[in-house]
Design an enzyme around this catalytic site. Structure first.
Site, mmCIF file in Angstrom:
data_model
loop_
_atom_site.group_PDB
_atom_site.id
_atom_site.type_symbol
_atom_site.label_atom_id
_atom_site.label_comp_id
_atom_site.label_asym_id
_atom_site.label_seq_id
_atom_site.Cartn_x
_atom_site.Cartn_y
_atom_site.Cartn_z
ATOM 1 N N SER A 92 28.943 28.062 11.358
ATOM 2 C CA SER A 92 29.010 28.377 13.047
ATOM 3 C C SER A 92 28.288 27.928 13.992
ATOM 4 O O SER A 92 28.885 27.602 15.338
ATOM 5 C CB SER A 92 29.254 30.011 13.003
ATOM 6 O OG SER A 92 28.262 30.879 13.022
ATOM 7 N N HIS B 45 35.383 28.611 11.226
ATOM 8 C CA HIS B 45 35.508 27.424 11.931
ATOM 9 C C HIS B 45 35.551 26.716 10.935
ATOM 10 O O HIS B 45 35.779 25.411 12.122
ATOM 11 C CB HIS B 45 33.815 27.488 12.730
ATOM 12 C CG HIS B 45 32.905 28.841 13.019
ATOM 13 N ND1 HIS B 45 33.829 28.754 14.243
ATOM 14 C CD2 HIS B 45 32.711 29.655 12.545
ATOM 15 C CE1 HIS B 45 32.669 29.807 15.130
ATOM 16 N NE2 HIS B 45 32.247 30.464 14.070
ATOM 17 N N LYS C 70 39.845 32.239 16.057
ATOM 18 C CA LYS C 70 39.230 31.230 16.236
ATOM 19 C C LYS C 70 40.809 30.055 16.428
ATOM 20 O O LYS C 70 41.095 30.395 17.748
ATOM 21 C CB LYS C 70 38.466 30.725 15.526
ATOM 22 C CG LYS C 70 37.462 31.619 15.490
ATOM 23 C CD LYS C 70 36.435 32.114 14.688
ATOM 24 C CE LYS C 70 34.670 32.829 15.532
ATOM 25 N NZ LYS C 70 34.070 33.519 14.327
HETATM 26 C C1 LIG Z 1 33.453 35.277 14.002
HETATM 27 C C2 LIG Z 1 33.299 34.448 12.526
HETATM 28 C C3 LIG Z 1 33.220 35.201 11.601
HETATM 29 C C4 LIG Z 1 33.510 37.030 12.493
HETATM 30 O O1 LIG Z 1 35.012 36.820 12.407
HETATM 31 P P1 LIG Z 1 35.712 37.945 13.726
HETATM 32 O O2 LIG Z 1 37.227 37.826 13.378
HETATM 33 O O3 LIG Z 1 34.866 37.415 15.172
HETATM 34 O O4 LIG Z 1 35.137 39.403 13.222
HETATM 35 C C5 LIG Z 1 32.956 36.266 9.857
HETATM 36 N N1 LIG Z 1 32.523 34.546 10.034
HETATM 37 C C6 LIG Z 1 32.310 34.051 10.801
HETATM 38 C C7 LIG Z 1 31.348 32.610 9.991
HETATM 39 C C8 LIG Z 1 31.988 33.558 11.828
HETATM 40 O O5 LIG Z 1 32.277 32.502 12.419
#
Ligand SMILES: *Cc1c(COP(=O)(O)O)cnc(C)c1O
Length: 392
Positions: A181, A209, A241
């Site tokens: 990330s 991602h 995302k």
């Molecule tokens: C954003 C993210 C999460 C968390 O997801 P949310 O739905 O925002 O709680 C988990 N793992 C990774 C790698 C992330 O980038």
């Protein structure tokens, strides 16, 4: 001894400021998009995870409205009581098909999905081998499970192999981000899968991602690396995302999903997502499947940015994804650059320790399918102005 909470908190806050680690929030007064309004001022944003530009897509807004008309607003209960609606069920089926897995299960967030899966599957007797750069939620999940967590050097398969060779755990886990990330690079999933097979380990990939963005059909890093449900039995994806809505899912075998329904505490003891969100996410999947141009355009923007940044001598990291971090190292300097960019109308946040390792502070630049070539040009000329040459 007097315990003065206020005094202790004030001193902790002061320390955080002194270390240039004080976090503050911006209030955005427009929809989430590449062109934002913040305190009434327009800003061109390069820091969201809305990679496909769906968060403010008119068709998605309509779908959410239609979902609210049909299902109401709140889900009213957890999935196992009376909160599991037709919309949630349909989305799970669609996500299973999309990821080409037997089944999928919705969670309220990626954080909760990771906590739920890892605590349901691993316990004291297990070892969890985790990439050093894994997302915070995976680290917390491993801690909460009580398993022994060992963090291997980033994407270092040889080091991981050596550890597994020596260990006598007969059912270890290997857990990795698909796309990292904060760095934007992709895990060596084929090699990880081979290692997992060799040592009878279970491979879990958090593709927060990658889903929607990576791979020919946007099915994520598992598609990109040509792997299947046996090689990667546990896949976590998020909906907040690239899919532009909210929530997350786990996809895998029938047995995996059933055990999560029975035993994942973050699934059982929480209210189901609003069904309208699930309903709208069906439209996100449709757009991902029918509008490949979003992924192609993103790739073109990344290429344009990387070649421009190279000409400017900027310190980029090796990444082919829409996450293109620019290393600044020094947190204080990174904050100054981020502020200078904001004065130029460009929003990029500096990511500082402890989110990332010491001395790797960066501007985390991300692209969205809603950016244009002109936006990238504007970004490059702003970076050229605010970053002193040979000094980043
Ligand atoms: C954003 C993210 C999460 C968390 O997801 P949310 O739905 O925002 O709680 C988990 N793992 C990774 C790698 C992330 O980038």
């Amino acid at each position: 001894m007097t315990l003065n909470l206020a005094a202790e908190l004030t001193s902790r806050l002061a320390k955080q400021k002194q270390q240039h680690r004080y976090r503050s929030r911006r209030v955005i007064d427009s929809p989430q998009d590449v062109e934002l309004q913040c305190n009434g001022k327009p800003l061109l944003s390069f820091c969201s995870n809305d990679y496909l530009g769906l968060a403010n897509h008119p068709t998605l807004i309509k779908a959410l409205q239609a979902g609210a008309e049909r299902y109401g607003v709140g889900s009213g209960a957890s999935h196992l009581v009376s909160g599991h609606s037709q919309a949630h069920h349909a989305l799970e089926e669609t996500l299973a098909e999309f990821t080409q897995r037997p089944r999928a299960l919705l969670f309220s967030s990626g954080y909760m999905a990771n906590l739920g899966v890892v605590t349901a599957l691993a316990s004291k007797q297990n070892n969890i081998h985790a990439d050093r750069l894994n997302h915070a939620s995976l680290i917390d999940a491993a801690r909460l499970s009580g398993a022994t967590m060992r963090r291997y050097p980033h994407n270092d398969i040889e080091a991981l192999n050596k550890r597994l060779e020596k260990s006598n755990d007969d059912r270890p886990f290997i857990i990795t981000d698909g796309v990292f990330s904060m760095d934007g690079d992709i895990a060596s999933l084929s090699q990880l899968a081979a290692t997992a097979t060799r040592y009878h380990a279970t491979l879990m990939v958090d593709d927060a991602h990658g889903i929607g963005v990576i791979g020919e059909n946007g099915r994520g890093t598992i598609e990109y690396c040509g792997l299947n449900n046996y090689e990667v039995p546990i896949l976590v994806g998020t909906l907040g995302k690239a899919l532009g809505t909210a929530g997350a899912f786990v996809a895998g075998s029938e047995a995996l999903i059933e055990i999560l329904i029975q035993q994942a505490r973050t699934y059982i003891y929480t209210t189901a997502l609003p069904p309208a969100i699930a309903h709208a996410t069906l439209t996100s999947i449709e757009l991902i499947e029918t509008e490949a141009w979003r992924r192609e355009h993103l790739q073109a923007l990344v290429k344009q940015f990387r070649s421009g940044a190279e000409q400017l001598g900027l310190n980029l990291m090796p990444s082919i994804t829409p996450i293109q971090p620019l290393l600044i190292n020094d947190s204080c300097k990174a904050m100054r650059i981020s502020e200078a960019l904001q004065q130029q109308g460009i929003l990029i946040s500096a990511i500082r320790p402890p989110t990332i390792p010491e001395n790797t502070t960066r501007l985390r630049i991300t692209f969205s399918a809603n950016h244009s070539e002109q936006h990238v040009e504007k970004l490059l000329s702003a970076l050229d102005m605010v970053i002193p040459t040979n000094d980043n």
